[in-house]
Design a protein around this motif. Structure first.
Motif, mmCIF file in Angstrom:
data_model
loop_
_atom_site.group_PDB
_atom_site.id
_atom_site.type_symbol
_atom_site.label_atom_id
_atom_site.label_comp_id
_atom_site.label_asym_id
_atom_site.label_seq_id
_atom_site.Cartn_x
_atom_site.Cartn_y
_atom_site.Cartn_z
ATOM 1 N N GLY A 242 28.145 17.585 -10.501
ATOM 2 C CA GLY A 242 27.318 15.934 -10.574
ATOM 3 C C GLY A 242 26.567 16.591 -9.408
ATOM 4 N N VAL A 243 25.993 15.726 -8.795
ATOM 5 C CA VAL A 243 24.731 16.274 -7.952
ATOM 6 C C VAL A 243 25.318 15.317 -6.398
ATOM 7 N N LEU A 244 25.418 16.274 -5.838
ATOM 8 C CA LEU A 244 25.760 16.066 -3.848
ATOM 9 C C LEU A 244 25.078 15.557 -3.045
ATOM 10 N N VAL A 245 24.531 15.222 -2.322
ATOM 11 C CA VAL A 245 23.701 15.123 -1.252
ATOM 12 C C VAL A 245 24.414 14.903 0.519
ATOM 13 N N VAL A 246 24.222 15.537 0.796
ATOM 14 C CA VAL A 246 25.219 14.534 2.626
ATOM 15 C C VAL A 246 23.700 14.763 3.211
ATOM 16 N N GLU A 247 23.822 13.719 4.388
ATOM 17 C CA GLU A 247 23.156 13.324 5.083
ATOM 18 C C GLU A 247 23.173 14.305 6.613
ATOM 19 N N PHE A 248 22.309 15.202 7.234
ATOM 20 C CA PHE A 248 23.182 15.334 7.882
ATOM 21 C C PHE A 248 21.623 14.723 9.493
ATOM 22 N N PHE A 249 22.583 15.188 10.883
ATOM 23 C CA PHE A 249 21.809 14.482 12.098
ATOM 24 C C PHE A 249 21.168 16.593 12.602
ATOM 25 N N LEU A 250 20.248 17.087 12.561
ATOM 26 C CA LEU A 250 19.911 18.230 13.879
ATOM 27 C C LEU A 250 19.859 17.596 15.192
ATOM 28 N N LEU A 251 20.620 18.044 15.276
ATOM 29 C CA LEU A 251 20.466 18.733 17.172
ATOM 30 C C LEU A 251 20.553 19.810 17.919
ATOM 31 N N GLY A 252 19.106 19.859 18.054
ATOM 32 C CA GLY A 252 19.338 21.926 18.274
ATOM 33 C C GLY A 252 19.601 22.377 17.161
ATOM 34 N N ASP A 253 20.404 23.820 17.357
ATOM 35 C CA ASP A 253 21.288 23.977 15.946
ATOM 36 C C ASP A 253 22.072 23.393 15.689
ATOM 37 N N ARG A 254 22.598 22.279 16.089
ATOM 38 C CA ARG A 254 24.396 21.416 15.491
ATOM 39 C C ARG A 254 23.247 20.695 14.261
ATOM 40 N N LEU A 255 24.544 20.919 13.454
ATOM 41 C CA LEU A 255 24.423 20.937 11.721
ATOM 42 C C LEU A 255 25.121 18.992 12.005
ATOM 43 N N ILE A 256 24.929 18.134 12.309
ATOM 44 C CA ILE A 256 26.292 17.663 12.084
ATOM 45 C C ILE A 256 26.166 15.710 11.166
ATOM 46 N N ALA A 257 26.592 15.974 10.259
ATOM 47 C CA ALA A 257 26.999 15.611 8.935
ATOM 48 C C ALA A 257 26.438 14.027 9.278
ATOM 49 N N ASN A 258 26.271 13.260 8.634
ATOM 50 C CA ASN A 258 26.307 11.343 8.865
ATOM 51 C C ASN A 258 26.898 10.293 7.357
ATOM 52 N N GLU A 259 26.768 11.480 6.493
ATOM 53 C CA GLU A 259 27.111 10.304 5.731
ATOM 54 C C GLU A 259 26.647 11.573 4.045
ATOM 55 N N MET A 260 27.636 10.841 2.850
ATOM 56 C CA MET A 260 27.662 11.512 1.722
ATOM 57 C C MET A 260 27.320 10.424 0.464
ATOM 58 N N ALA A 261 26.496 11.604 0.254
ATOM 59 C CA ALA A 261 26.635 9.894 -1.697
ATOM 60 C C ALA A 261 27.133 11.307 -2.656
ATOM 61 N N CYS A 262 27.412 10.534 -3.500
ATOM 62 C CA CYS A 262 28.078 11.538 -5.195
ATOM 63 C C CYS A 262 26.922 10.403 -5.773
ATOM 64 N N ARG A 263 25.878 10.870 -5.665
ATOM 65 C CA ARG A 263 25.498 10.745 -6.627
ATOM 66 C C ARG A 263 24.010 11.405 -6.429
ATOM 67 N N VAL A 264 23.302 11.237 -7.162
ATOM 68 C CA VAL A 264 21.544 11.146 -7.080
ATOM 69 C C VAL A 264 21.323 10.370 -5.627
ATOM 70 N N HIS A 265 20.041 10.765 -5.416
ATOM 71 C CA HIS A 265 19.817 10.363 -3.438
ATOM 72 C C HIS A 265 18.533 9.921 -3.781
ATOM 73 N N ASN A 266 17.501 9.025 -2.999
ATOM 74 C CA ASN A 266 16.533 9.101 -3.148
ATOM 75 C C ASN A 266 15.579 9.799 -1.887
ATOM 76 N N SER A 267 16.218 10.437 -1.521
ATOM 77 C CA SER A 267 15.085 11.397 -0.430
ATOM 78 C C SER A 267 15.434 12.587 -1.700
ATOM 79 N N ALA A 268 16.041 12.516 -2.943
ATOM 80 C CA ALA A 268 15.228 13.644 -3.883
ATOM 81 C C ALA A 268 15.109 13.286 -4.786
ATOM 82 N N HIS A 269 13.927 12.100 -4.926
ATOM 83 C CA HIS A 269 13.275 11.705 -5.635
ATOM 84 C C HIS A 269 12.147 13.107 -6.173
#
Ligand code: AMP
Length: 366
Positions: free
Chosen positions: A241-268
């Motif tokens: 299925g579709v997986l969406v992970v929201e990350f914070f970018l801090l400099g060159d660091r990628l910090i995972a905030n949360e994941m959605a095991c479904r379709v997601h608003n940020s991909a409309h």
């Protein structure tokens, strides 16, 4: 072919539309009698546990969900009778912020520092360990910034405990991020994967306001680590299925905030902005079909319509502005629709996005 969809909000509505386009018949279960997916799908407006609804869903070829807070027990019972994708295990993890963060860490994906909080003493210990500022969040049932409080002072700690202390909580260190991004992928039942371009998000009061794709200035190294992170999660969870992970970018660091095991608003934005939308690829994945291409030509933004619907007629003259209204009644903080903007250059995208923001009105933090 028939697909059962648990949850009948706007994500269910757009999934059901994509299903119909593919010649797949959608059947929606949502206890809310006015669930908007009922506009395009047969809708069972009964409790999640209802036996007749379970039987009807078990007769589908596959069941999926658009809502994280479907009781896990319901999904597990269904999975014993009919294929459910993404798996109930993925749903259980993504619905619990502690389990989600533990999974990220196990896979070497950086997260904010965090501590589980069940009692007032736990909260004091967590504040001493993590330090302020920090964010107190409910472990479960939080979305769109609901069930969270930013703690900057001892007074905030007291107030947040009074408001949220009756639930299982997690305290997270506050990440002074430069940007927020979503990484959006689909994995098919033959384990092939496709990624959409990285999407940059702006939130107001914890609710997504604008997404832009592709995100500007994403280095190849960052892109690779983002994709590796999602790939490791999808392989670990045997994900379909579709997986969406929201990350914070801090400099060159990628910090995972949360994941959605479904379709997601940020991909409309993928409806108009990409060769295949997230909805179609989610359906393709769960139905055992090959995934469609995720290429995009040009630039896209998506602006959410929240709380009240503005007068949208003023946008009708521009063929690169696409309005989506879900048919929900207005309420503060409720997502009622979105507008997608497409363009051939970033400058044109920003000019058109500005036009939409002028009509829609920018939400200010309250
Ligand atoms: P969430 O419900 O976890 O997606 O949080 C909603 C929004 O709150 C995020 O998109 C961020 O803008 C902000 N936020 C959440 N967690 C943190 C954190 N640990 N540090 C800084 N901002 C955060």
């Amino acid at each position: 072919m028939k697909v059962g969809i648990l949850g009948g909000g706007q994500l269910g509505l757009m999934l059901a539309r994509a299903a119909r386009d593919l010649g797949v018949e959608p059947l929606v279960l949502d206890p809310k009698p006015n669930a908007v997916a009922g506009q395009v799908a047969r809708h069972l407006a009964v409790d999640w546990e209802n036996d007749a609804a379970q039987d009807a869903l078990a007769e589908c070829d596959v069941v999926t969900y658009e809502f994280e807070n479907v009781p896990t027990s319901v999904v597990e019972k269904l999975a014993a009778r009919v294929p459910v994708h993404p798996s109930p295990a993925a749903l259980a993890i993504s619905g619990d912020r502690e389990r989600e963060k533990n999974l990220f860490r196990e896979l070497g994906i950086e997260t904010a520092p965090f501590a589980v909080v069940n009692t007032r003493d736990d909260l004091d210990r967590a504040v001493a360990q993590i330090k302020l500022p920090a964010i107190l969040k409910t472990r479960r049932f939080g979305y769109d910034g609901k069930g969270q409080a930013v703690l900057r002072s001892e007074t905030d700690v007291e107030e947040a405990w009074a408001r949220l202390g009756d639930r299982a909580l997690i305290l997270e260190g506050f990440i002074p991020f430069d940007r927020e991004v979503s990484v959006i992928a689909a994995r098919a039942s033959d384990h092939s994967m496709r990624f959409w371009p990285i999407t940059e998000n702006e939130h107001v009061d914890g609710i997504l306001h604008i997404s832009r794709a592709p995100a500007a200035d994403v280095s190849p190294a960052l892109l690779e680590s983002a994709r590796n992170a999602l790939e490791s999660i999808m392989v670990k969870l045997d994900y379909v299925g579709v997986l969406v992970v929201e990350f914070f970018l801090l400099g060159d660091r990628l910090i995972a905030n949360e994941m959605a095991c479904r379709v997601h608003n940020s991909a409309h934005w993928t409806i108009e902005g990409s060769a295949t939308s997230q909805f179609e690829n989610h359906l393709r994945a769960v139905a055992g079909l090959p995934l469609g291409k995720t290429d995009m030509s040009g630039y896209t933004s998506m602006i959410n319509l929240v709380g009240q619907l503005p007068e949208l007629d003023a946008l009708a003259d521009d063929p690169d502005i696409h309005v989506h209204v879900y048919g929900k009644s207005p309420a503060p903080g409720r997502k009622l629709g979105h507008v997608t903007v497409t363009a051939d250059s970033r400058d044109a995208l920003e000019a058109r996005t500005r036009r939409v923001r002028d009509v829609v009105g920018d939400r200010e933090p309250c």
